[in-house]
Design a protein around this motif. Structure first.
Motif, PDB file in Angstrom:
ATOM      1  N   ILE A  68       0.844  -1.209   0.000  1.00 37.48           N
ATOM      2  CA  ILE A  68       0.000   0.000   0.000  1.00 37.48           C
ATOM      3  C   ILE A  68       0.874   1.252   0.000  1.00 37.48           C
ATOM      4  O   ILE A  68       0.946   1.978  -0.987  1.00 37.48           O
ATOM      5  N   ALA A  69       1.583   1.516   1.092  1.00 37.42           N
ATOM      6  CA  ALA A  69       2.428   2.715   1.154  1.00 37.42           C
ATOM      7  C   ALA A  69       3.561   2.651   0.137  1.00 37.42           C
ATOM      8  O   ALA A  69       3.893   3.657  -0.499  1.00 37.42           O
ATOM      9  N   GLY A  70       4.161   1.471  -0.025  1.00 37.90           N
ATOM     10  CA  GLY A  70       5.286   1.346  -0.954  1.00 37.90           C
ATOM     11  C   GLY A  70       4.908   1.671  -2.382  1.00 37.90           C
ATOM     12  O   GLY A  70       5.720   2.218  -3.135  1.00 37.90           O
ATOM     13  N   ARG A  71       3.675   1.342  -2.771  1.00 40.74           N
ATOM     14  CA  ARG A  71       3.252   1.598  -4.151  1.00 40.74           C
ATOM     15  C   ARG A  71       2.575   2.952  -4.328  1.00 40.74           C
ATOM     16  O   ARG A  71       2.764   3.612  -5.343  1.00 40.74           O
ATOM     17  N   LEU A  72       1.766   3.358  -3.342  1.00 37.38           N
ATOM     18  CA  LEU A  72       1.123   4.674  -3.454  1.00 37.38           C
ATOM     19  C   LEU A  72       2.112   5.807  -3.201  1.00 37.38           C
ATOM     20  O   LEU A  72       1.934   6.910  -3.698  1.00 37.38           O
ATOM     21  N   GLY A  73       3.116   5.549  -2.381  1.00 39.12           N
ATOM     22  CA  GLY A  73       4.230   6.482  -2.226  1.00 39.12           C
ATOM     23  C   GLY A  73       4.060   7.658  -1.289  1.00 39.12           C
ATOM     24  O   GLY A  73       4.697   8.695  -1.513  1.00 39.12           O
ATOM     25  N   PRO A  74       3.259   7.566  -0.196  1.00 36.90           N
ATOM     26  CA  PRO A  74       3.152   8.704   0.733  1.00 36.90           C
ATOM     27  C   PRO A  74       4.315   8.738   1.726  1.00 36.90           C
ATOM     28  O   PRO A  74       4.133   8.681   2.945  1.00 36.90           O
ATOM     29  N   THR A  75       5.519   8.848   1.216  1.00 37.80           N
ATOM     30  CA  THR A  75       6.731   8.718   2.031  1.00 37.80           C
ATOM     31  C   THR A  75       6.940   9.931   2.929  1.00 37.80           C
ATOM     32  O   THR A  75       6.756  11.074   2.492  1.00 37.80           O
ATOM     33  N   ILE A  76       7.337   9.703   4.166  1.00 35.39           N
ATOM     34  CA  ILE A  76       7.722  10.812   5.027  1.00 35.39           C
ATOM     35  C   ILE A  76       9.162  11.204   4.711  1.00 35.39           C
ATOM     36  O   ILE A  76      10.025  10.335   4.511  1.00 35.39           O
TER      37      ILE A  76
END
Length: 439
Positions: free
Chosen positions: A259-267
């Motif tokens: 989820i985060a790895g593909r959508l990319g909402p990186t801090i």
């Protein structure tokens, strides 16, 4: 020394830190790197296969963020945490790890309006349905909304903006009876005041931009997994989670990589560093926030210009009994109060204030104020605002750590201005305190 044996104030400073990774410093360094070199061919292969937990690319993980994740997991009493770029990203990632097209979930109605909009509009576009509970105190109300396709319950530990307190053990019991996890947004309470995972919740989310940071300088969000919900009991329901391979890390591994790895909402690593700096003083700040808020709420309730005060620490609050049971250290510092005279009086009050910042933020060391009916809830219909108790005279305040006497003097100036406007209005029937029923 194990983090499990540390007191809260000690853990907020020391938990999660690796002295070796800090290269001799006592402050977590900022790893400003988009990617990380591999030692050899085999290490690269192992990291991409998941057999090596080291770092490869900051979108998937960064040493600075990882240290803060370990600290947050300790403070919330969870197994593992994930940092992302904002609180809204944290909620999105947490929920999409449990929901797919055709699924349904149950949410408290009294939540941050940005979260409600996400659920009603964005998630609907993904083919995910939501039902909202009006009376969050009624377990039967939650139970009645459960369907075969229900996958998760969601609520805020302290509701935005009216300070209702969630009875986490009661609602967690209903969720678990339905075979689904309970996700709790713990932004307003922070783990210093309340740890939902210890009371039966399964996942906690935070907007770390608020109290956890405290300085209002950087966005961030976090998801903390208790690691205790057994997804393996119904593998058909949770087909996206590889429990056989990852065990009780299946959920967190899935939202981190898929989820985060593909959508990319990186801090950003720098934002993670700023968050770490804020967390180190969390208990000191929240204790002051809460004591100030209690004093301000008690004072406001006695003022003739004020129609009602929604603060769980007041004896008049419907949430008082739950708050006394679950919140021994205080009731937070974000709450609502309503002035006589409606929108014009509320506007006059805001315009007269000098110390309170007029802005759409909260959890800052500075005191803040907002008029929900014309800002955060402006897109709702009048009927919808009434359902939420958002009236023209309601104001949401986030009490900071200033001297409380100065805050009260500032509010006194604002109430004087509101009274001048209200006196020009036709005579109104005074509202009872907490007169607006939930839902």
């Amino acid at each position: 020394m194990s983090s499990d044996t540390l007191g809260f104030a000690t853990a907020q400073i020391h938990a999660g830190q690796d002295r070796g990774a800090a290269h001799g410093t006592r402050v977590i360094p900022i790893h400003l790197a988009s990617g990380f070199a591999f030692d050899d061919f085999d290490q690269a292969r192992d990291r991409f296969s998941g057999d090596d937990v080291g770092f490869s690319y900051t979108r998937m993980g960064n040493p600075t963020a990882s240290a803060v994740e370990r600290k947050l997991a300790t403070l919330e009493g969870g197994r593992e945490a994930l940092l992302v770029g904002s609180g809204q990203a944290a909620l999105t990632v947490a929920m999409l790890g449990l929901l797919r097209a055709g699924d349904h979930f149950v949410s408290a109605r009294h939540i941050y309006e940005g979260s409600r909009g996400l659920f009603r509009e964005n998630f609907a576009g993904f083919g995910i349905q939501v039902d909202f509970v009006d009376d969050i105190d009624d377990p039967d109300a939650w139970h009645r909304l459960v369907r075969p396709e229900t996958r998760v319950f969601f609520a805020e530990s302290i509701a935005n903006p009216r300070n209702q307190v969630l009875d986490v053990p009661a609602i967690a019991a209903v969720a678990h009876e339905a075979g689904v996890p309970l996700v709790v947004d713990n932004t307003f309470a922070t783990p210093y005041l309340h740890r939902p995972l210890e009371w039966g919740a399964d996942v906690v989310v935070h907007s770390t931009s608020k109290f956890l940071s405290g300085h209002g300088a950087a966005l961030g969000g976090a998801v903390i997994d208790a690691g205790t919900f057994d997804f393996s009991t119904d593998p058909e329901r949770w087909q996206q989670l590889d429990h056989a391979r990852h065990g009780n890390r299946a959920y967190l591994t899935y939202i981190r990589n898929t989820i985060a790895g593909r959508l990319g909402p990186t801090i950003a690593p720098f934002n993670a560093f700023l968050l770490q700096q804020g967390i180190e003083t969390l208990s000191l700040r929240v204790e002051r926030h809460s004591s100030n808020a209690s004093a301000v709420a008690c004072w406001l309730e006695k003022q003739p210009e004020v129609a009602s005060v929604d603060y769980a620490g007041l004896a008049s609050s419907p949430s008082r009994a739950v708050a006394e049971r679950l919140y021994p250290r205080g009731n937070g510092s974000v709450f609502a109060f309503t002035v006589h005279g409606g929108e014009r009086a509320a506007a006059a009050l805001i315009e007269r204030l000098e110390l309170f910042s007029h802005m759409s933020h909260l959890g800052d060391v500075r005191s803040l104020i907002l008029h929900p009916a014309t800002t955060s809830h402006a897109r709702l219909s009048e009927v919808e605002r009434q359902q939420l108790g958002v009236t023209p005279g309601m104001l949401r305040i986030s009490i900071g750590i200033e001297d409380v006497a100065d805050l009260i003097r500032d509010l006194r100036r604002g109430l004087d201005a509101a009274a001048t406007v209200a006196d020009c209005e036709p005579m109104r029937q005074p509202a009872r305190r907490h007169a607006i029923a939930r839902g």
